[in-house]
Scaffold this motif. Structure first.
Motif, PDB file in Angstrom:
ATOM      1  N   VAL A  98       0.838  -1.204   0.000  1.00 57.71           N
ATOM      2  CA  VAL A  98       0.000   0.000   0.000  1.00 57.71           C
ATOM      3  C   VAL A  98       0.874   1.256   0.000  1.00 57.71           C
ATOM      4  O   VAL A  98       0.610   2.212  -0.745  1.00 57.71           O
ATOM      5  N   GLY A  99       1.954   1.263   0.786  1.00 57.53           N
ATOM      6  CA  GLY A  99       2.860   2.412   0.806  1.00 57.53           C
ATOM      7  C   GLY A  99       3.541   2.633  -0.534  1.00 57.53           C
ATOM      8  O   GLY A  99       3.686   3.770  -0.993  1.00 57.53           O
ATOM      9  N   VAL A 101       2.399   1.774  -3.483  1.00 58.77           N
ATOM     10  CA  VAL A 101       1.393   2.274  -4.426  1.00 58.77           C
ATOM     11  C   VAL A 101       1.164   3.761  -4.205  1.00 58.77           C
ATOM     12  O   VAL A 101       1.109   4.542  -5.161  1.00 58.77           O
ATOM     13  N   ARG A 102       1.052   4.174  -2.944  1.00 59.80           N
ATOM     14  CA  ARG A 102       0.832   5.596  -2.663  1.00 59.80           C
ATOM     15  C   ARG A 102       2.005   6.450  -3.116  1.00 59.80           C
ATOM     16  O   ARG A 102       1.825   7.528  -3.681  1.00 59.80           O
ATOM     17  N   LEU A 103       3.234   5.975  -2.865  1.00 59.65           N
ATOM     18  CA  LEU A 103       4.406   6.736  -3.296  1.00 59.65           C
ATOM     19  C   LEU A 103       4.493   6.824  -4.809  1.00 59.65           C
ATOM     20  O   LEU A 103       4.841   7.866  -5.363  1.00 59.65           O
ATOM     21  N   THR A 104       4.161   5.733  -5.492  1.00 60.03           N
ATOM     22  CA  THR A 104       4.190   5.730  -6.951  1.00 60.03           C
ATOM     23  C   THR A 104       3.172   6.717  -7.511  1.00 60.03           C
ATOM     24  O   THR A 104       3.485   7.490  -8.429  1.00 60.03           O
ATOM     25  N   ARG A 105       1.990   6.722  -6.948  1.00 60.57           N
ATOM     26  CA  ARG A 105       0.962   7.674  -7.412  1.00 60.57           C
ATOM     27  C   ARG A 105       1.379   9.106  -7.130  1.00 60.57           C
ATOM     28  O   ARG A 105       1.177   9.997  -7.952  1.00 60.57           O
ATOM     29  N   ARG A 106       1.962   9.359  -5.962  1.00 61.64           N
ATOM     30  CA  ARG A 106       2.394  10.719  -5.620  1.00 61.64           C
ATOM     31  C   ARG A 106       3.490  11.184  -6.557  1.00 61.64           C
ATOM     32  O   ARG A 106       3.499  12.331  -7.017  1.00 61.64           O
ATOM     33  N   ARG A 109       2.080  12.179  -9.914  1.00 61.85           N
ATOM     34  CA  ARG A 109       1.366  13.473  -9.878  1.00 61.85           C
ATOM     35  C   ARG A 109       2.339  14.642  -9.888  1.00 61.85           C
ATOM     36  O   ARG A 109       2.051  15.697 -10.421  1.00 61.85           O
TER      37      ARG A 109
END
Length: 111
Positions: A98-99, A101-106, A109
């Motif tokens: 989950v971490g 995935v969040r870092l990749t999305r951030r 962006r």
């Protein structure tokens, strides 16, 4: 001279406040007379890991009885400590995924 091994000295006159002291650092040297290094925090971490390992070992030795485990279509028995270890590792892996995935999305962006 390395920054880690530089000795800091106090002003010659203790009555003179630090703001009026001559140029340079005003901290006093360590009580042993040697400069501070990063070895102290490392030993603290090593001791913390050692204590945690002993506590974990005692926990494992006290929880060896078998328990019945049911997950989806699977049924079986295994030691309680092993069931807890599998659950803990599974949650750690899930948290890392989950971490990531969040870092990749951030990162996507921001670019």
């Amino acid at each position: 001279m390395s920054v880690l091994h530089r000795t800091r000295t106090a002003p010659a006159d203790p009555a003179v406040p630090a703001s009026r002291a001559p140029d340079g650092p005003t901290a006093t040297p360590a009580a042993s007379g040697s400069a501070r290094t990063r070895l102290g925090p490392t030993w603290l971490r090593v001791c913390a890991v050692g204590v945690t390992s002993v506590v974990l070992l005692v926990f494992m030795l006290q929880n060896t009885r078998d328990v019945e485990v049911t997950f989806l279509w699977m049924h079986g028995t295994l030691p309680l400590v092993l069931a807890l270890l599998i659950a803990g590792v599974g949650m750690a892996v899930l948290a890392m995924v989950v971490g990531a995935v969040r870092l990749t999305r951030r990162d996507r962006r921001q670019h």
